[in-house]
Design an enzyme around this catalytic site. Structure first.
Site, PDB file in Angstrom:
ATOM      1  N   ALA A  64       3.024   6.562   7.634  1.00  0.00           N
ATOM      2  CA  ALA A  64       3.665   5.492   6.876  1.00  0.00           C
ATOM      3  C   ALA A  64       4.109   6.089   5.546  1.00  0.00           C
ATOM      4  CB  ALA A  64       2.677   4.360   6.650  1.00  0.00           C
ATOM      5  N   GLY A 109       0.622   6.775  10.636  1.00  0.00           N
ATOM      6  CA  GLY A 109       1.514   5.908  11.417  1.00  0.00           C
ATOM      7  C   GLY A 109       2.309   6.665  12.470  1.00  0.00           C
ATOM      8  N   GLU A 112       0.015   6.908  15.307  1.00  0.00           N
ATOM      9  CA  GLU A 112      -0.137   5.547  15.846  1.00  0.00           C
ATOM     10  C   GLU A 112       1.097   5.145  16.670  1.00  0.00           C
ATOM     11  OE1 GLU A 112      -1.230   4.148  11.871  1.00  0.00           O
ATOM     12  OE2 GLU A 112      -3.022   3.249  12.772  1.00  0.00           O
ATOM     13  N   GLU A 132      -5.802   8.837   7.040  1.00  0.00           N
ATOM     14  CA  GLU A 132      -5.803   7.721   6.076  1.00  0.00           C
ATOM     15  C   GLU A 132      -6.992   7.744   5.116  1.00  0.00           C
ATOM     16  OE1 GLU A 132      -4.820   7.480   9.184  1.00  0.00           O
ATOM     17  OE2 GLU A 132      -3.080   6.163   9.332  1.00  0.00           O
TER      18      GLU A 132
HETATM   19  N1  COA Z   1       5.260   9.302   3.035  1.00  0.00           N
HETATM   20  C1  COA Z   1       6.216   9.557   2.144  1.00  0.00           C
HETATM   21  N2  COA Z   1       6.740  10.770   1.945  1.00  0.00           N
HETATM   22  C2  COA Z   1       6.252  11.771   2.686  1.00  0.00           C
HETATM   23  C3  COA Z   1       5.242  11.597   3.632  1.00  0.00           C
HETATM   24  C4  COA Z   1       4.751  10.283   3.798  1.00  0.00           C
HETATM   25  N3  COA Z   1       3.812   9.982   4.716  1.00  0.00           N
HETATM   26  N4  COA Z   1       4.965  12.778   4.204  1.00  0.00           N
HETATM   27  C5  COA Z   1       5.769  13.670   3.635  1.00  0.00           C
HETATM   28  N5  COA Z   1       6.546  13.087   2.705  1.00  0.00           N
HETATM   29  C6  COA Z   1       7.561  13.682   1.859  1.00  0.00           C
HETATM   30  C7  COA Z   1       6.954  14.512   0.739  1.00  0.00           C
HETATM   31  O1  COA Z   1       6.558  13.695  -0.343  1.00  0.00           O
HETATM   32  C8  COA Z   1       8.098  15.420   0.411  1.00  0.00           C
HETATM   33  O2  COA Z   1       9.046  14.678  -0.345  1.00  0.00           O
HETATM   34  P1  COA Z   1       9.700  15.357  -1.689  1.00  0.00           P
HETATM   35  O3  COA Z   1      10.431  16.552  -1.158  1.00  0.00           O
HETATM   36  O4  COA Z   1      10.595  14.274  -2.198  1.00  0.00           O
HETATM   37  O5  COA Z   1       8.551  15.692  -2.562  1.00  0.00           O
HETATM   38  C9  COA Z   1       8.736  15.670   1.764  1.00  0.00           C
HETATM   39  O6  COA Z   1       8.323  14.609   2.604  1.00  0.00           O
HETATM   40  C10 COA Z   1       8.299  16.979   2.402  1.00  0.00           C
HETATM   41  O7  COA Z   1       6.894  16.991   2.465  1.00  0.00           O
HETATM   42  P2  COA Z   1       5.974  18.154   1.859  1.00  0.00           P
HETATM   43  O8  COA Z   1       4.652  17.577   1.529  1.00  0.00           O
HETATM   44  O9  COA Z   1       6.703  18.861   0.758  1.00  0.00           O
HETATM   45  O10 COA Z   1       5.889  19.133   3.120  1.00  0.00           O
HETATM   46  P3  COA Z   1       4.713  20.180   3.411  1.00  0.00           P
HETATM   47  O11 COA Z   1       5.201  21.028   4.524  1.00  0.00           O
HETATM   48  O12 COA Z   1       4.255  20.856   2.176  1.00  0.00           O
HETATM   49  O13 COA Z   1       3.484  19.272   3.947  1.00  0.00           O
HETATM   50  C11 COA Z   1       2.482  17.516   5.241  1.00  0.00           C
HETATM   51  C12 COA Z   1       3.613  18.551   5.143  1.00  0.00           C
HETATM   52  C13 COA Z   1       2.737  16.646   6.460  1.00  0.00           C
HETATM   53  C14 COA Z   1       1.135  18.249   5.398  1.00  0.00           C
HETATM   54  C15 COA Z   1       2.456  16.669   3.952  1.00  0.00           C
HETATM   55  O14 COA Z   1       3.768  16.186   3.702  1.00  0.00           O
HETATM   56  C16 COA Z   1       1.533  15.486   4.029  1.00  0.00           C
HETATM   57  O15 COA Z   1       0.329  15.633   3.936  1.00  0.00           O
HETATM   58  N6  COA Z   1       2.121  14.269   4.166  1.00  0.00           N
HETATM   59  C17 COA Z   1       1.355  13.032   4.204  1.00  0.00           C
HETATM   60  C18 COA Z   1       0.677  12.865   5.529  1.00  0.00           C
HETATM   61  C19 COA Z   1      -0.175  11.612   5.549  1.00  0.00           C
HETATM   62  O16 COA Z   1      -1.169  11.515   4.854  1.00  0.00           O
HETATM   63  N7  COA Z   1       0.226  10.628   6.362  1.00  0.00           N
HETATM   64  C20 COA Z   1      -0.491   9.417   6.546  1.00  0.00           C
HETATM   65  C21 COA Z   1       0.022   8.364   5.642  1.00  0.00           C
HETATM   66  S1  COA Z   1      -0.926   6.892   5.843  1.00  0.00           S
END
Ligand code: COA
Length: 259
Positions: A64, A109, A112, A132
């Site tokens: 999400a 999400g 999910e 989460e």
């Molecule tokens: N919601 C909003 N934005 C998200 C996102 C999410 N769930 N997951 C990634 N993004 C965005 C990042 O903020 C970043 O945006 P920016 O370039 O404007 O800063 C972009 O997507 C790229 O992500 P980034 O974190 O730079 O890539 P990465 O390769 O370093 O890491 C992940 C990848 C997936 C490990 C990391 O993005 C992450 O942990 N995301 C959240 C995952 C999560 O907790 N999901 C559950 C949500 S309830």
């Protein structure tokens, strides 16, 4: 639609979550577009099966949208969960087979969404998890209910309570995905499996899916009664007559799909 692409290849529909700059994170607009898209494809008699995947090489769906979650209060938090749950339930109850091609991160999400699909296939580089609790929240789009039903309570609780993702190989071992393919082969392989389903009787597919999905919530006795009712419902249909005739005449069945 801005954040969802829908392509057709014969009787197959390929739905792509398309926010690659945000790793395909689900905001309300994207969830709404996915919901409309799946609803329309379910009604379209020319669609036999649906494949869901993510745009780009990095992510299926990275969860999400955290920028939205960060601002939510009690009421909009519940609304957000209901929105995601309505989408995942629509997919789960869709009359057509829905397959997830997990081409990278499937987190929160995103996992999910995949859990609501009938089958999941992952690229070798995929990572799947419900992180989460590391954000101080709980899964809200069905993960606490579907993951234990799929993989068992112990595995689900380990994944949910640590928040740690699993690799594609580990996901295969615990039954979270049905198969793992090199990234370049993932979509062609999933399309081939979906097309195999499409080659079967469409009404039979819908009723078989219904028997399994509804049966999961019933006692064995009630599930068997449901199966017998659905077996009766398919008997004497034009589809059954065609399927039987094709076998006896040693030819490929020609299914009726509507216009
Ligand atoms: N919601 C909003 N934005 C998200 C996102 C999410 N769930 N997951 C990634 N993004 C965005 C990042 O903020 C970043 O945006 P920016 O370039 O404007 O800063 C972009 O997507 C790229 O992500 P980034 O974190 O730079 O890539 P990465 O390769 O370093 O890491 C992940 C990848 C997936 C490990 C990391 O993005 C992450 O942990 N995301 C959240 C995952 C999560 O907790 N999901 C559950 C949500 S309830």
């Amino acid at each position: 639609m801005q954040n969802v692409l829908c392509d057709r290849e014969g009787h197959l529909a390929i739905v792509t979550v398309n926010r690659p700059q945000k790793l395909n994170a689900l905001d309300a607009q994207t969830i709404g577009e996915l919901d409309c898209c799946i609803a329309a494809l379910e009604q379209d008699a020319t669609v036999g099966a649906i494949v869901i995947t993510g745009a780009g090489e990095k992510a299926f769906v990275a969860g999400a949208d955290i920028t939205v979650l960060a601002k939510q209060g009690v009421l909009d938090g519940s609304d957000n969960a209901r929105l995601g749950q309505a989408l995942t339930s629509r997919i789960e109850n869709c009359k057509k087979p829905v397959l997830a091609a997990i081409n990278g991160f499937a987190l929160g999400g995103g996992l999910e969404l995949a859990l609501a699909c009938d089958c999941r296939f992952a690229a070798e580089n995929a990572k799947l998890g419900l992180p989460e609790v590391s954000l101080g929240i709980v899964p809200g789009y069905g993960g606490t209910q579907r993951l234990p039903r799929l993989c068992g309570t112990g595995i689900a609780l380990q994944m949910i309570l640590t928040g740690d993702p699993v690799t594609a190989t580990e996901a295969l071992r615990i039954g979270l995905v049905n198969g793992v393919f090199p990234a370049a082969d993932l979509l062609p392989q999933v399309k081939a499996i979906a097309n195999k389903m499409v080659s079967r009787g469409p009404q039979a597919l819908a009723l078989a899916k219904q028997a399994v999905r509804r049966g999961m919530h019933l006692s064995m006795q009630d599930g068997l009664a449901l199966e017998a009712d659905l077996f009766g419902a398919i008997s004497s249909t034009a589809e059954m007559k065609e399927g039987m005739a094709a076998f006896l005449e040693k030819r490929r069945a020609s299914w009726i799909r509507g216009s």
